[in-house]
Design an enzyme around this catalytic site. Structure first.
Site, PDB file in Angstrom:
ATOM      1  N   ASN A   1      17.572  -8.084  42.988  1.00 46.65           N
ATOM      2  CA  ASN A   1      16.494  -6.972  42.753  1.00 46.65           C
ATOM      3  C   ASN A   1      15.455  -7.330  41.744  1.00 46.65           C
ATOM      4  O   ASN A   1      15.203  -8.503  41.367  1.00 46.65           O
ATOM      5  CB  ASN A   1      17.500  -5.686  42.239  1.00 46.65           C
TER       6      ASN A   1
ATOM      7  N   HIS B   1      17.209 -25.378  25.613  1.00 42.20           N
ATOM      8  CA  HIS B   1      16.338 -26.186  24.656  1.00 42.20           C
ATOM      9  C   HIS B   1      17.368 -26.726  23.536  1.00 42.20           C
ATOM     10  O   HIS B   1      17.519 -25.946  22.702  1.00 42.20           O
ATOM     11  CB  HIS B   1      15.294 -25.627  24.084  1.00 42.20           C
TER      12      HIS B   1
ATOM     13  N   ALA C   1      27.182  -4.786  33.504  1.00 44.74           N
ATOM     14  CA  ALA C   1      25.893  -4.759  33.227  1.00 44.74           C
ATOM     15  C   ALA C   1      25.988  -5.020  31.577  1.00 44.74           C
ATOM     16  O   ALA C   1      26.880  -4.741  30.921  1.00 44.74           O
ATOM     17  CB  ALA C   1      25.452  -3.405  33.351  1.00 44.74           C
TER      18      ALA C   1
END
Length: 194
Positions: A75, A105, A159
């Protein structure tokens, strides 16, 4: 049944037509989309995106490093970066605002290759470890998947979770770091607490 306005229908027709020239076997690519290193990305049939997605592939060996299986759907505002290997299986569903990256990094694993905190973050050597997201996985809104993990087949990640360690198949995992809280029992055909 969904009801689309005339403007939404025209937008979908535009996206379907334009998407054919980006990835011919895609189902639907909603624009805008940001593609970096497209030649190192392999998508399969049924590929579907929301708006504002970003796919990056920086291959050091000139091979495909971002490989996405059949019937994949992500989405809005999903960001996927691959340098070593990000392999996503079939029938994977990603909610919005998800981050998946096999690189970072610097190195922070507690060994001789660790990056020093006084060095400039953008100048630190990029380290990468492969990610594998198996078939039938569903990642909820705002999930982050970090380098070096495998998410097992049929797993659901709730979530706002951060997947920093591999998850087994057929579990529901939540939290920071994501940990399994339920597992599917094939005998009882139900999700059971762990």
């Amino acid at each position: 049944m969904r009801q689309y306005s005339l403007i939404q229908i025209l937008y979908l027709i535009y996206c379907k037509s334009r998407g054919f020239f980006v990835f011919p076997n895609a189902r639907l690519i909603r624009f805008p989309i940001d593609l970096r290193g497209k030649r190192f990305i392999k998508i399969s049939k049924g590929f579907t995106t929301g708006k504002g997605c970003r796919l990056e592939a920086y291959s050091v060996n000139k091979q495909k490093v971002l490989i996405i299986g059949d019937n994949f759907q992500m989405n809005d505002y999903v960001h996927i970066t691959a340098m070593n290997s990000v392999v996503i299986g079939n029938n994977v569903l990603l909610a919005s605002k998800i981050y998946i990256s096999d690189c970072s990094h610097g190195s922070y694993s507690g060994d001789a290759f660790d990056s020093h905190p006084s060095s400039i973050p953008k100048d630190r050597k990029i380290h990468s470890r492969p990610i594998h997201i198996e078939d039938n996985v569903w990642l909820g809104e705002f999930v982050s998947v970090l380098p070096g993990v495998t998410i097992g087949r049929g797993t659901i990640v709730g979530a706002n979770s951060v997947v920093s360690k591999s998850l087994p198949e057929n579990v529901i995992a939540v939290g920071i770091p994501a940990k399994p809280i339920k597992k599917f029992n094939f005998e009882t055909q139900s999700w059971e607490k762990i």
